[in-house]
Design a protein around this motif. Structure first.
Motif, PDB file in Angstrom:
ATOM      1  N   HIS A  26      -4.935 -29.816 -10.704  1.00 37.52           N
ATOM      2  CA  HIS A  26      -3.846 -29.015 -11.238  1.00 37.52           C
ATOM      3  C   HIS A  26      -3.322 -28.064 -10.158  1.00 37.52           C
ATOM      4  CE1 HIS A  26      -1.382 -27.238 -14.305  1.00 37.52           C
ATOM      5  NE2 HIS A  26      -1.911 -26.046 -14.069  1.00 37.52           N
ATOM      6  N   ASN A  27      -4.240 -27.431  -9.464  1.00 41.42           N
ATOM      7  CA  ASN A  27      -3.828 -26.530  -8.397  1.00 41.42           C
ATOM      8  C   ASN A  27      -3.107 -27.287  -7.282  1.00 41.42           C
ATOM      9  OD1 ASN A  27      -4.816 -24.280  -9.636  1.00 41.42           O
ATOM     10  ND2 ASN A  27      -6.762 -24.261  -8.533  1.00 41.42           N
ATOM     11  N   LYS A  28      -3.622 -28.476  -6.959  1.00 39.58           N
ATOM     12  CA  LYS A  28      -2.957 -29.250  -5.920  1.00 39.58           C
ATOM     13  C   LYS A  28      -1.541 -29.601  -6.353  1.00 39.58           C
ATOM     14  CE  LYS A  28      -6.997 -31.328  -3.830  1.00 39.58           C
ATOM     15  NZ  LYS A  28      -7.745 -32.559  -3.615  1.00 39.58           N
ATOM     16  N   HIS A  29      -1.398 -29.969  -7.603  1.00 40.29           N
ATOM     17  CA  HIS A  29      -0.072 -30.313  -8.116  1.00 40.29           C
ATOM     18  C   HIS A  29       0.857 -29.107  -8.040  1.00 40.29           C
ATOM     19  CE1 HIS A  29       2.989 -32.370 -10.339  1.00 40.29           C
ATOM     20  NE2 HIS A  29       2.990 -31.427 -11.266  1.00 40.29           N
ATOM     21  N   GLN A  30       0.323 -27.944  -8.415  1.00 40.98           N
ATOM     22  CA  GLN A  30       1.154 -26.745  -8.378  1.00 40.98           C
ATOM     23  C   GLN A  30       1.523 -26.376  -6.950  1.00 40.98           C
ATOM     24  OE1 GLN A  30      -1.046 -23.737 -10.448  1.00 40.98           O
ATOM     25  NE2 GLN A  30      -0.207 -24.279 -12.445  1.00 40.98           N
ATOM     26  N   THR A  31       0.580 -26.487  -6.003  1.00 41.09           N
ATOM     27  CA  THR A  31       0.903 -26.098  -4.634  1.00 41.09           C
ATOM     28  C   THR A  31       1.737 -27.152  -3.933  1.00 41.09           C
ATOM     29  OG1 THR A  31      -1.198 -26.990  -3.860  1.00 41.09           O
ATOM     30  CG2 THR A  31      -1.111 -24.625  -4.341  1.00 41.09           C
ATOM     31  N   ALA A  32       1.619 -28.413  -4.342  1.00 40.19           N
ATOM     32  CA  ALA A  32       2.409 -29.462  -3.697  1.00 40.19           C
ATOM     33  C   ALA A  32       3.890 -29.292  -4.023  1.00 40.19           C
ATOM     34  CB  ALA A  32       1.925 -30.839  -4.128  1.00 40.19           C
ATOM     35  N   THR A  33       4.199 -28.929  -5.230  1.00 42.10           N
ATOM     36  CA  THR A  33       5.589 -28.791  -5.629  1.00 42.10           C
ATOM     37  C   THR A  33       6.273 -27.651  -4.865  1.00 42.10           C
ATOM     38  OG1 THR A  33       5.090 -29.703  -7.785  1.00 42.10           O
ATOM     39  CG2 THR A  33       7.138 -28.478  -7.579  1.00 42.10           C
ATOM     40  N   PRO A  34       5.686 -26.453  -4.804  1.00 42.34           N
ATOM     41  CA  PRO A  34       6.358 -25.406  -4.028  1.00 42.34           C
ATOM     42  C   PRO A  34       6.458 -25.757  -2.542  1.00 42.34           C
ATOM     43  CG  PRO A  34       4.791 -24.413  -5.535  1.00 42.34           C
ATOM     44  CD  PRO A  34       4.596 -25.901  -5.590  1.00 42.34           C
ATOM     45  N   ARG A  35       5.428 -26.409  -1.993  1.00 46.96           N
ATOM     46  CA  ARG A  35       5.517 -26.796  -0.587  1.00 46.96           C
ATOM     47  C   ARG A  35       6.679 -27.760  -0.399  1.00 46.96           C
ATOM     48  NH1 ARG A  35      -0.754 -27.947   0.742  1.00 46.96           N
ATOM     49  NH2 ARG A  35      -1.425 -25.786   0.721  1.00 46.96           N
ATOM     50  N   HIS A  36       6.811 -28.694  -1.333  1.00 47.64           N
ATOM     51  CA  HIS A  36       7.907 -29.648  -1.254  1.00 47.64           C
ATOM     52  C   HIS A  36       9.247 -28.916  -1.340  1.00 47.64           C
ATOM     53  CE1 HIS A  36       9.739 -33.547  -1.424  1.00 47.64           C
ATOM     54  NE2 HIS A  36      10.355 -33.255  -2.552  1.00 47.64           N
ATOM     55  N   LYS A  37       9.313 -27.954  -2.246  1.00 44.88           N
ATOM     56  CA  LYS A  37      10.546 -27.177  -2.387  1.00 44.88           C
ATOM     57  C   LYS A  37      10.781 -26.349  -1.130  1.00 44.88           C
ATOM     58  CE  LYS A  37      10.745 -26.850  -7.404  1.00 44.88           C
ATOM     59  NZ  LYS A  37      10.624 -25.976  -8.552  1.00 44.88           N
ATOM     60  N   ARG A  38       9.707 -25.745  -0.616  1.00 40.85           N
ATOM     61  CA  ARG A  38       9.859 -24.965   0.606  1.00 40.85           C
ATOM     62  C   ARG A  38      10.312 -25.858   1.748  1.00 40.85           C
ATOM     63  NH1 ARG A  38       4.352 -22.493   0.582  1.00 40.85           N
ATOM     64  NH2 ARG A  38       4.355 -21.872  -1.556  1.00 40.85           N
ATOM     65  N   SER A  39       9.773 -27.042   1.808  1.00 42.14           N
ATOM     66  CA  SER A  39      10.136 -27.968   2.865  1.00 42.14           C
ATOM     67  C   SER A  39      11.612 -28.333   2.759  1.00 42.14           C
ATOM     68  CB  SER A  39       9.273 -29.225   2.770  1.00 42.14           C
ATOM     69  OG  SER A  39       9.696 -30.177   3.704  1.00 42.14           O
ATOM     70  N   ARG A  40      12.073 -28.586   1.546  1.00 44.71           N
ATOM     71  CA  ARG A  40      13.487 -28.896   1.329  1.00 44.71           C
ATOM     72  C   ARG A  40      14.354 -27.708   1.712  1.00 44.71           C
ATOM     73  NH1 ARG A  40      14.326 -31.451  -4.426  1.00 44.71           N
ATOM     74  NH2 ARG A  40      13.014 -33.189  -3.882  1.00 44.71           N
ATOM     75  N   LYS A  41      13.903 -26.527   1.328  1.00 48.03           N
ATOM     76  CA  LYS A  41      14.661 -25.314   1.649  1.00 48.03           C
ATOM     77  C   LYS A  41      14.688 -25.100   3.160  1.00 48.03           C
ATOM     78  CE  LYS A  41      14.985 -20.399   0.477  1.00 48.03           C
ATOM     79  NZ  LYS A  41      15.517 -20.017   1.741  1.00 48.03           N
ATOM     80  N   ALA A  42      13.562 -25.302   3.809  1.00 51.58           N
ATOM     81  CA  ALA A  42      13.504 -25.129   5.261  1.00 51.58           C
ATOM     82  C   ALA A  42      14.416 -26.129   5.951  1.00 51.58           C
ATOM     83  CB  ALA A  42      12.065 -25.282   5.755  1.00 51.58           C
ATOM     84  N   THR A  43      14.437 -27.358   5.464  1.00 49.08           N
ATOM     85  CA  THR A  43      15.313 -28.375   6.033  1.00 49.08           C
ATOM     86  C   THR A  43      16.771 -27.984   5.823  1.00 49.08           C
ATOM     87  OG1 THR A  43      13.670 -30.089   5.619  1.00 49.08           O
ATOM     88  CG2 THR A  43      15.923 -30.822   5.986  1.00 49.08           C
ATOM     89  N   GLY A  44      17.088 -27.536   4.639  1.00 46.21           N
ATOM     90  CA  GLY A  44      18.454 -27.086   4.355  1.00 46.21           C
ATOM     91  C   GLY A  44      18.848 -25.918   5.235  1.00 46.21           C
ATOM     92  N   ASP A  45      17.933 -24.972   5.401  1.00 42.09           N
ATOM     93  CA  ASP A  45      18.212 -23.827   6.273  1.00 42.09           C
ATOM     94  C   ASP A  45      18.427 -24.282   7.711  1.00 42.09           C
ATOM     95  OD1 ASP A  45      17.970 -22.165   4.107  1.00 42.09           O
ATOM     96  OD2 ASP A  45      15.973 -21.413   4.630  1.00 42.09           O
ATOM     97  N   ALA A  46      17.617 -25.237   8.159  1.00 44.53           N
ATOM     98  CA  ALA A  46      17.758 -25.749   9.525  1.00 44.53           C
ATOM     99  C   ALA A  46      19.116 -26.424   9.699  1.00 44.53           C
ATOM    100  CB  ALA A  46      16.623 -26.716   9.849  1.00 44.53           C
ATOM    101  N   ILE A  47      19.545 -27.165   8.695  1.00 48.17           N
ATOM    102  CA  ILE A  47      20.849 -27.826   8.767  1.00 48.17           C
ATOM    103  C   ILE A  47      21.969 -26.793   8.812  1.00 48.17           C
ATOM    104  CG2 ILE A  47      22.482 -29.267   7.465  1.00 48.17           C
ATOM    105  CD1 ILE A  47      20.017 -30.887   6.512  1.00 48.17           C
ATOM    106  N   VAL A  48      21.860 -25.784   7.977  1.00 53.57           N
ATOM    107  CA  VAL A  48      22.873 -24.725   7.962  1.00 53.57           C
ATOM    108  C   VAL A  48      22.908 -24.019   9.318  1.00 53.57           C
ATOM    109  CG1 VAL A  48      23.455 -22.477   6.966  1.00 53.57           C
ATOM    110  CG2 VAL A  48      22.850 -24.379   5.473  1.00 53.57           C
ATOM    111  N   ASP A  49      21.731 -23.708   9.871  1.00 55.67           N
ATOM    112  CA  ASP A  49      21.675 -23.058  11.176  1.00 55.67           C
ATOM    113  C   ASP A  49      22.310 -23.938  12.251  1.00 55.67           C
ATOM    114  OD1 ASP A  49      20.424 -20.874  10.069  1.00 55.67           O
ATOM    115  OD2 ASP A  49      18.403 -21.457  10.724  1.00 55.67           O
ATOM    116  N   ALA A  50      22.006 -25.229  12.221  1.00 52.42           N
ATOM    117  CA  ALA A  50      22.579 -26.147  13.204  1.00 52.42           C
ATOM    118  C   ALA A  50      24.091 -26.210  13.072  1.00 52.42           C
ATOM    119  CB  ALA A  50      21.965 -27.538  13.042  1.00 52.42           C
ATOM    120  N   MET A  51      24.584 -26.242  11.828  1.00 52.59           N
ATOM    121  CA  MET A  51      26.028 -26.279  11.615  1.00 52.59           C
ATOM    122  C   MET A  51      26.693 -25.002  12.111  1.00 52.59           C
ATOM    123  SD  MET A  51      26.163 -28.173   7.913  1.00 52.59           S
ATOM    124  CE  MET A  51      27.923 -28.033   7.713  1.00 52.59           C
ATOM    125  N   LEU A  52      26.050 -23.867  11.893  1.00 53.56           N
ATOM    126  CA  LEU A  52      26.598 -22.604  12.376  1.00 53.56           C
ATOM    127  C   LEU A  52      26.627 -22.568  13.901  1.00 53.56           C
ATOM    128  CD1 LEU A  52      24.951 -20.087   9.866  1.00 53.56           C
ATOM    129  CD2 LEU A  52      27.360 -20.757   9.998  1.00 53.56           C
TER     130      LEU A  52
END
Length: 133
Positions: A26-52
């Motif tokens: 259960h804990n792994k499931h809970q931590t995997a989801t935020p990491r996945h979301k963080r990873s998506r957010k980090a990727t999105g931020d990196a794309i935005v930074d690159a575009m800027l």
């Protein structure tokens, strides 16, 4: 006191391996989801930074091109041509005006040393006159 031990043992048995695995899963499931979301957010931020960065580089390049074009304007070439005292007759003068429509010719004219401009223009004029004939 043995009641206390039973209670303690009861607590220990409630943390059986199966329960612990379920909790870990259960804990792994809970931590995997935020990491996945963080990873998506980090990727999105990196794309935005690159575009800027691309946009900033593009603006800098456009500004540099504008500065370069401002150095070699037709009006600047005409000012230099008007300042030339000798050797510029009316035919050469009007030929030079036509020549200044070419950005490369303007850059060459402005970049040349003052004493070489007339010879360069006369050479261009002769070449165009001989090719026209």
């Amino acid at each position: 006191m043995s009641g206390d031990r039973t209670f303690v043992d009861g607590d220990a048995s409630s943390g059986s391996g199966e329960d612990a695995n379920m909790l870990d899963g259960h804990n792994k499931h809970q931590t995997a989801t935020p990491r996945h979301k963080r990873s998506r957010k980090a990727t999105g931020d990196a794309i935005v930074d690159a575009m800027l960065e691309i946009a900033a580089a593009s603006k800098m390049r456009a500004a540099a091109i504008m500065r370069n074009e401002e150095r070699f304007t037709i009006s600047k070439c005409i000012r230099i041509l008007d300042e030339m005292q000798q050797g510029v007759d009316q035919n050469l003068y009007f030929y030079a005006l036509d020549l200044f429509e070419n950005p490369s010719a303007r850059e060459t004219f402005v970049s040349l040393k003052a004493e070489r401009r007339l010879a360069w223009m006369q050479g261009k004029f002769r070449a165009s006159s001989s090719s026209a004939a």
